[in-house]
Design a protein around this motif. Sequence first.
Motif, mmCIF file in Angstrom:
data_model
loop_
_atom_site.group_PDB
_atom_site.id
_atom_site.type_symbol
_atom_site.label_atom_id
_atom_site.label_comp_id
_atom_site.label_asym_id
_atom_site.label_seq_id
_atom_site.Cartn_x
_atom_site.Cartn_y
_atom_site.Cartn_z
ATOM 1 N N THR A 65 0.818 -1.214 0.000
ATOM 2 C CA THR A 65 0.000 0.000 0.000
ATOM 3 C C THR A 65 0.859 1.274 0.000
ATOM 4 O O THR A 65 2.047 1.235 0.320
ATOM 5 C CB THR A 65 -0.926 -0.006 1.227
ATOM 6 O OG1 THR A 65 -0.137 -0.172 2.411
ATOM 7 C CG2 THR A 65 -1.931 -1.141 1.132
ATOM 8 N N PRO A 66 0.262 2.409 -0.365
ATOM 9 C CA PRO A 66 1.005 3.669 -0.426
ATOM 10 C C PRO A 66 1.652 4.033 0.912
ATOM 11 O O PRO A 66 1.099 3.742 1.990
ATOM 12 C CB PRO A 66 -0.064 4.694 -0.823
ATOM 13 C CG PRO A 66 -1.147 3.894 -1.481
ATOM 14 C CD PRO A 66 -1.155 2.582 -0.784
ATOM 15 N N VAL A 81 3.938 10.793 -1.530
ATOM 16 C CA VAL A 81 3.411 9.452 -1.298
ATOM 17 C C VAL A 81 4.088 8.512 -2.279
ATOM 18 O O VAL A 81 4.098 8.756 -3.491
ATOM 19 C CB VAL A 81 1.884 9.412 -1.472
ATOM 20 C CG1 VAL A 81 1.370 7.991 -1.254
ATOM 21 C CG2 VAL A 81 1.211 10.378 -0.500
ATOM 22 N N GLU A 82 4.654 7.443 -1.742
ATOM 23 C CA GLU A 82 5.346 6.462 -2.577
ATOM 24 C C GLU A 82 4.417 5.282 -2.861
ATOM 25 O O GLU A 82 3.775 4.747 -1.951
ATOM 26 C CB GLU A 82 6.598 5.962 -1.866
ATOM 27 C CG GLU A 82 7.402 4.955 -2.670
ATOM 28 C CD GLU A 82 8.623 4.456 -1.928
ATOM 29 O OE1 GLU A 82 9.466 3.802 -2.553
ATOM 30 O OE2 GLU A 82 8.736 4.714 -0.709
ATOM 31 N N PHE A 83 4.338 4.900 -4.140
ATOM 32 C CA PHE A 83 3.489 3.796 -4.559
ATOM 33 C C PHE A 83 4.339 2.652 -5.099
ATOM 34 O O PHE A 83 5.443 2.849 -5.613
ATOM 35 C CB PHE A 83 2.524 4.249 -5.666
ATOM 36 C CG PHE A 83 1.537 5.296 -5.239
ATOM 37 C CD1 PHE A 83 0.309 4.935 -4.711
ATOM 38 C CD2 PHE A 83 1.829 6.644 -5.379
ATOM 39 C CE1 PHE A 83 -0.612 5.895 -4.331
ATOM 40 C CE2 PHE A 83 0.927 7.612 -5.001
ATOM 41 C CZ PHE A 83 -0.303 7.245 -4.472
ATOM 42 N N TYR A 87 1.188 -0.019 -9.021
ATOM 43 C CA TYR A 87 0.225 1.090 -9.053
ATOM 44 C C TYR A 87 0.445 1.926 -10.308
ATOM 45 O O TYR A 87 -0.510 2.282 -11.012
ATOM 46 C CB TYR A 87 0.384 1.942 -7.798
ATOM 47 C CG TYR A 87 -0.419 3.232 -7.812
ATOM 48 C CD1 TYR A 87 -1.709 3.265 -7.310
ATOM 49 C CD2 TYR A 87 0.123 4.414 -8.330
ATOM 50 C CE1 TYR A 87 -2.456 4.440 -7.318
ATOM 51 C CE2 TYR A 87 -0.609 5.589 -8.341
ATOM 52 C CZ TYR A 87 -1.895 5.596 -7.835
ATOM 53 O OH TYR A 87 -2.621 6.764 -7.864
ATOM 54 N N ASN A 267 -5.194 3.006 -3.408
ATOM 55 C CA ASN A 267 -5.338 4.456 -3.531
ATOM 56 C C ASN A 267 -5.024 5.135 -2.204
ATOM 57 O O ASN A 267 -5.477 4.681 -1.154
ATOM 58 C CB ASN A 267 -6.769 4.792 -3.961
ATOM 59 C CG ASN A 267 -7.023 6.279 -4.006
ATOM 60 O OD1 ASN A 267 -6.254 7.045 -4.581
ATOM 61 N ND2 ASN A 267 -8.117 6.703 -3.379
ATOM 62 N N ALA A 268 -4.266 6.198 -2.262
ATOM 63 C CA ALA A 268 -3.941 6.961 -1.053
ATOM 64 C C ALA A 268 -5.029 7.999 -0.796
ATOM 65 O O ALA A 268 -5.342 8.812 -1.667
ATOM 66 C CB ALA A 268 -2.595 7.654 -1.212
#
Length: 546
Positions: A65-66, A81-83, A87, A267-268
Amino acid sequence: MDATHEVFNQPAPLTGYNLFETHRPLRDALTFNAPALDTAPLQALGAIAGTADMQAHARLANTHTPALHTHDRYGRRIDEVEFHPSYHALMAAAVGAGLHGTPWLGGSASPHVLRAAGFMLFTELEPSILCPISMTYAATPALRGNAAVYADWGAKLGSRDYDPVLRFVADKPGVTMGMGMTEKQGGSDVRANTTQAVRDGSDAWGGRYALTGHKWFFSAPMCDAFLVLAQAPAGLSCFFLPRVRPDGSRNAIRIQRLKDKLGNKANASSEVEFHGATAWLVGEEGRGIPQILEMGTMTRLDCALGTSGLMRQALALAIDHTAQRSAFGKPLIAQPLMKNVLADLALESEAATALAVRLARAFDRPHDEHERLMARLLTPVAKFWICKRGSHLAQEAMECLGGNGYVEEGGEGTMARIYREMPLNSIWEGAGNIMALDLLRGLRKGDAVAALAAELAPARGQHAALDRLADALPARVEAMASEAEARRLAQDVALAVQAALLVQTAPPEVAGAFCNSRLGGDWGHAFGTLGAGTGFDAIIERARPR
């Protein structure tokens, strides 16, 4: 002894199939609503979305997850935010398919119907990443309220090039947009917002403001820009808020934390504060509510489309599993009770698909008065009813898989992910009560009685139960149902329109069973309670994913 048993009677994963070619209800809905539509892009998307590689990306994006990084290693504020790479692979596929702002650029006879069908297909693969895709779709027309900003951003909001790097718009081939409306104290009551906008001069993009305040739900915070609401001197107003300012510096948007949600994991969704963040006015001061209502209409369409896609995938998994697994001497799909359940789920899924695509058609014809009225009425109706039914369908479909449906691992994990995702579309962009009240407001716009009558007229005389409901609706609409009755009215309008569409687009077995059960009373209070005379086999065969 190394081997304790042989593994058998366990279904193979549902993979390597074309989601569009095998979705007969969707294809029939497109033929009815957009007969001249070129479906080649949907064939291509359906093939990609059914591959094992893309299914793996969907799993990985939700597993990893993010992660929020507020500062870099040296202590500088970065708010990034790192994905997971999966993603970005999914985002690139969705953008490449034109599911974001592309319809506003034209290029198709029915761009919104085409995009709607693609959105539904992609939702079957992975719904979470479609949040920024949907917001970009909805924000694009609203951004026209600032012509100068739109001139720099409009074409790139429809570009099929995905660029996740944070930099100024002039240096990017394509961009995405989000929205920031709700605050801690207000929720859906955005008039209670306290974020303040103070005039800070003007430049090439028009009136410039400094925003100070917060947003409680700020999804997809790595989008390139956002439309947000803030209190200006003339009242609640809409503002364009980029992540990167024209001079290349990061805007003063502070991401406080990411939400730990039930589903929608890839999704963040964040909580943010604005510390004098630079923004530009969109439209007129004090006209923020009309601006967000326009955007809300588009995202509510996507809620109906997305839930319809999830319903279809849940049904496909249930049918595919029961076709491969045997119990008590024959395949589950051949057991009479399971036939009843699967056929009932198929009716619900097809009715949702029919209504969602019909609603999308209205957005392709904004200058047609009937279509304009139907867009106003059917948007809250479709979001209310389809999203309410989605959660019930997902639970019943999961039960078809037994314990395998309740695990997060492998192909069966898709069902658990669907189940956790289902409530979101019912909540996002206005929960059930908000939709029912919005229907009451919509009934005051134009001649709603005549519009509904015209919509149902082609199906008249095809089923007695539908005729009875169509006869009763005008008086109820004219009487303007009380708020306490608004949900029931929304339900009945949805059922009437769904039945009318199925009578015109689906085989008699499907349309007849839907009308008998949903309108005629030959039904219980749970899925799998259709009448014994239902054409179970024909309904299930139509819904088979392979």
